[in-house]
Design a protein around this motif. Structure first.
Motif, short mmCIF file in Angstrom:
data_model
loop_
_atom_site.label_atom_id
_atom_site.label_comp_id
_atom_site.label_asym_id
_atom_site.label_seq_id
_atom_site.Cartn_x
_atom_site.Cartn_y
_atom_site.Cartn_z
N ARG A 21 0.86 -1.19 0.00
CA ARG A 21 0.00 0.00 0.00
C ARG A 21 0.89 1.23 0.00
O ARG A 21 1.80 1.35 0.82
CB ARG A 21 -0.89 0.00 1.23
CG ARG A 21 -1.64 1.30 1.48
CD ARG A 21 -2.85 1.45 0.57
NE ARG A 21 -3.16 2.85 0.36
CZ ARG A 21 -4.38 3.32 0.06
NH1 ARG A 21 -5.39 2.49 -0.05
NH2 ARG A 21 -4.57 4.58 -0.14
N THR A 53 1.26 0.47 11.34
CA THR A 53 -0.09 1.03 11.47
C THR A 53 -0.85 0.92 10.16
O THR A 53 -2.04 0.57 10.14
CB THR A 53 0.01 2.50 11.93
OG1 THR A 53 0.54 2.52 13.25
CG2 THR A 53 -1.35 3.17 11.93
N LEU A 57 -4.34 -0.96 9.56
CA LEU A 57 -5.51 -0.28 8.99
C LEU A 57 -6.10 -1.10 7.85
O LEU A 57 -7.31 -1.14 7.66
CB LEU A 57 -5.13 1.11 8.48
CG LEU A 57 -4.88 2.18 9.54
CD1 LEU A 57 -4.38 3.46 8.90
CD2 LEU A 57 -6.15 2.46 10.32
N LEU A 62 -10.16 -0.56 6.91
CA LEU A 62 -10.24 0.89 6.69
C LEU A 62 -9.48 1.32 5.44
O LEU A 62 -9.81 2.34 4.84
CB LEU A 62 -9.71 1.64 7.91
CG LEU A 62 -10.59 1.52 9.15
CD1 LEU A 62 -9.90 2.09 10.37
CD2 LEU A 62 -11.93 2.20 8.93
N LEU A 63 -8.46 0.57 5.07
CA LEU A 63 -7.69 0.91 3.88
C LEU A 63 -7.71 -0.28 2.92
O LEU A 63 -7.69 -1.43 3.34
CB LEU A 63 -6.23 1.19 4.25
CG LEU A 63 -5.83 2.59 4.66
CD1 LEU A 63 -4.34 2.60 4.95
CD2 LEU A 63 -6.15 3.59 3.57
N THR A 94 -4.08 6.11 17.69
CA THR A 94 -4.54 7.43 18.15
C THR A 94 -5.68 7.21 19.13
O THR A 94 -6.56 6.40 18.89
CB THR A 94 -5.06 8.27 16.97
OG1 THR A 94 -5.94 7.47 16.21
CG2 THR A 94 -3.93 8.75 16.11
N ALA A 328 2.01 6.34 7.92
CA ALA A 328 0.64 5.95 8.27
C ALA A 328 -0.37 6.95 7.74
O ALA A 328 -1.52 6.89 8.07
CB ALA A 328 0.52 5.84 9.79
N GLN A 329 0.09 7.87 6.92
CA GLN A 329 -0.84 8.92 6.51
C GLN A 329 -1.51 8.63 5.20
O GLN A 329 -1.06 7.80 4.46
CB GLN A 329 -0.09 10.25 6.42
CG GLN A 329 0.35 10.66 7.80
CD GLN A 329 1.02 12.01 7.81
OE1 GLN A 329 1.21 12.61 6.77
NE2 GLN A 329 1.39 12.47 8.98
#
Lengths: 329, 361
Positions: A21, A53, A57, A62-63, A94, A328-329
């Motif tokens: 990813r 992370t 995700l 979520l991704l 978070t 992780a962004q």
């Protein structure tokens, strides 16, 4: 790509195969492959920005991965995210809490979001508040919670629907030692009930105590078994303590340990040894020489040693990732 | 998960944490105080007008209240809804909701409905004053019902745009500002665009003037004696063509409410509330200006201003023109629905593309 899928994957486990990813030009995860078995706790080990992370995700629906396949209890999270969501509990790195709601209301609401009816959701919330030790704060607004208390609330939220697969991103950071011990016991109980637990952390000593298996990750890559074998046979330091410092130094000299392989720190004498067989040999030689050895152990844990060795090698093999914090962004 | 159950959970959650604060009650209190002052002042200025109850000022008061609600709604809704999605993403609570069985559609729509309910609170708070308006008289029930419904729909459109922008734009501050810009564009921007475009586009009009000459005037009546008509004189001038652009005003929420409200004229055909005054004014702009007019004050030997006779009353203008409110409202609803659809597509997980600089969790 599906090779590892052919040898029967564990029914309840997590199977990740060739997953990648990227975010624009930042390749957060380049190639991740591993299996986490049900009934066990798997540690996901890696430095900041290794892609842990991002990987979690993707596992948490979520991704969407750019490439590769993920199976959670045999289900593909891209094809059927809803089925996967019913199975997984995800604790993010978070700490998000609805600051004006009390922990009890928050947990009851989350329970209802998992299709529990009001009564069942309330019961489950009280149960979990007791489990994570937040009962005395259950009806105060969440904004009064400390970091460690928010961490516990976040864990409770991940457990609301008794998930079969737990994905925990840095669950122990911010917890005091007593809470860490409780967390370990709780996770072990959950794993013993047959759940699959995947914990990411860079606190290696902590992770080593709790994990049954480890997945090493660095610069978006999970380590191959070759790299792990290599790490196991590289030189590492062992810390030796004996009754009296002088007899130990003399004994080491007599056995024929090169002086450049000996060091001392405030907690004992450090000797560089290659592999477990050499270490065993050294110990028996010391005992045979009449040294009163009181402690003989690796100076750093297995996780840390493997991790440091892999980081060293990957740094030599390839360019370091630009802007690792953006991973992780 | 059942659509309504998920929606209900999100609406409850939103109302509990976002709306139920001290600031919200202060805002409602300020609103009630303002409307009370306006009601009181209107009462004092107008209760003397009414001698037979037929020309009470209830219509004016009511329409003012409704415009107050719209004004405060447009000022408060972007602040309350403009960070509904990206604010939660920043707080780290969006992703933890998205991993539950509540769908993205339910999250976005639930936030929209919650923001709408919050803005409708102004309408509810204004109800006591609507009763006062009824007491003042001259208020049509049809006007009340229609304007209430259209106002509620407009507040819904604003709530939808605010929530949608909060999902489309990454940074909360930016999306709130953008929501305010949309409100400003609709409320004020349409007026500016209309005024500027209408003034820039002009046509040349020709007026023919026929005067008269008389040597003597009757001392008693002031009428001319034996007037002689003069040769017609023409002159040309530029007139602005607002009739090309009246459609722009149809997008203005204030005009939509005014245009939608039925009735509001007395027996002389003059407006009895702000809605009918505004909509007959706006609708009169549909009529093209007369480009070839004759001002004949000689009138074939019997001087007088007969050319002014037979001017239509505001009611006649209103009823003869094309109503535009459903076009404006229809466009608003379509834009709002489209924005919500985009917002849902943008927030859906597993996410394929992320806006730059944002994170899922």
């Amino acid at each position: 790509m599906t090779e590892s899928m052919t040898d029967s994957p564990p029914a309840d486990g997590v199977v990740v195969d060739g997953v990648a990813r990227s975010f624009g030009s930042v390749h957060a995860v380049r190639q991740a492959s591993f299996t986490a078995r049900s009934g066990s706790i798997t540690g996901l080990v890696g430095p900041n920005g290794a892609g842990k992370t991002t990987l979690l995700l993707m596992l948490a629906t979520l991704l969407r991965p750019d490439a590769g396949s993920i199976r959670i209890a045999g289900i593909d999270p891209v094809a059927d995210p809803v089925a996967v969501r019913a199975l997984i509990g995800w604790m993010p790195d978070t700490l998000g809490t609805w600051s004006s709601l009390s922990p009890r209301t928050a947990l009851t609401t989350i329970g209802r979001m998992y299709n529990l009816d009001v009564q069942a959701a309330r019961r489950r919330a009280s149960e979990l508040l007791a489990t994570v030790g937040l009962t005395h704060l259950a009806d105060r607004p969440a904004r009064v919670l400390s970091r460690g208390q928010k961490q516990r609330l976040s864990l409770a939220r991940a457990l609301v629907h008794s998930p079969r697969v737990l994905l925990l991103d840095e669950p122990a950071s911010g917890l005091d030692p007593a809470a860490r011990t409780e967390l370990r016991a709780l996770l072990r109980r959950i794993a013993d009930d047959g759940a699959t637990i995947l914990i990411s952390s860079h606190e290696l000593a902590e992770l080593e105590v709790i994990s049954d298996a480890a997945v090493y990750m660095s610069a978006g890559l999970t380590a191959s078994s070759d790299a792990l074998t290599h790490a196991a046979t590289t030189t590492r330091q062992w810390r030796i303590r004996a009754l009296g410092d002088a007899p130990l130094a003399t004994a080491l000299q007599q056995i024929g340990v090169a002086p450049e392989n000996i060091a001392t720190d405030n907690r004992g004498t450090l000797v560089s040894v290659t592999g477990d067989a050499d270490a065993a040999q050294l110990l028996s030689a010391l005992v045979a020489a009449g040294t009163a050895v009181t402690s003989f152990a690796p100076a750093v844990g297995d996780f840390e040693h493997t991790f440091l060795d892999l980081t060293k090698n990957s740094a030599a093999d390839q360019h370091p990732e630009p802007g690792p914090e953006g991973a992780a962004q | 998960m059942n659509l309504f159950r998920g929606l209900g959970l999100i609406i409850g959650l939103e109302l509990r944490q976002r709306v139920r604060g001290v600031a919200w009650y202060v805002l409602i209190g300020v609103f009630v105080a303002l409307v009370a002052i306006v009601t009181l002042l209107l009462w004092f200025t107008t209760h003397t007008w009414s001698t037979d109850g037929a020309d009470g000022a209830g219509g004016w008061l009511y329409s003012l209240i409704i415009y107050f609600v719209l004004l405060l709604g447009t000022l408060a809704t972007p602040a309350l809804s403009g960070n509904a999605v990206n604010g939660e993403r920043d707080a780290g609570t969006l992703a933890t909701t998205q991993v539950t069985l509540v769908s993205t559609t339910q999250i976005v729509l639930g936030k929209f409905v919650a923001a709408w309910i919050a803005s409708l609170a102004f309408l509810v708070a204004s109800l006591p004053f609507v009763i006062v308006a009824f007491v003042l008289g001259n208020l049509d029930v049809g006007t009340v019902v229609v304007s209430f419904l259209v106002l509620a729909a407009e507040l819904g459109v604003l709530a939808a745009i605010g929530v949608a922008l909060s999902a489309i734009v990454t940074r909360p501050l930016f999306s709130i500002v953008l929501s305010y810009l949309v409100v400003a564009a609709l409320s004020v921007g349409t007026l500016i665009a209309f005024g500027l475009l209408g003034s820039v586009t002009t046509s040349t009009a020709t007026e023919t003037y026929i005067g008269f000459e008389a040597d003597e005037y009757d001392d008693a009546t002031g009428e001319p004696i034996d007037p002689v008509c003069q040769e017609p004189r023409t002159h040309t001038y530029d007139v602005p063509r607002f009739d090309y652009y009246w459609g722009i005003l149809a997008a203005n929420p204030y005009v939509v409410i005014a245009d939608a409200a039925p009735g509001g004229f007395d027996t002389h055909g003059t407006p009895t509330n702000l809605f009918s005054a505004l909509s007959s004014g706006v609708r009169s702009l549909q009529t093209p200006p007369v480009l070839d007019s004759v001002r004949d004050i000689c009138n074939g030997g019997a001087p007088g201003a007969t050319y002014l006779a037979d001017q239509p009353t505001p009611e006649e203008v209103h009823d003869a023109a094309v109503p535009s409110w459903f076009v404006g409202l229809g466009i608003h609803v379509l834009v709002a629905a489209g924005a919500l659809w985009w917002a849902i597509a943008r927030t859906r997980t597993p996410a394929k593309r992320l806006p730059t600089g944002s994170r899922v969790a």
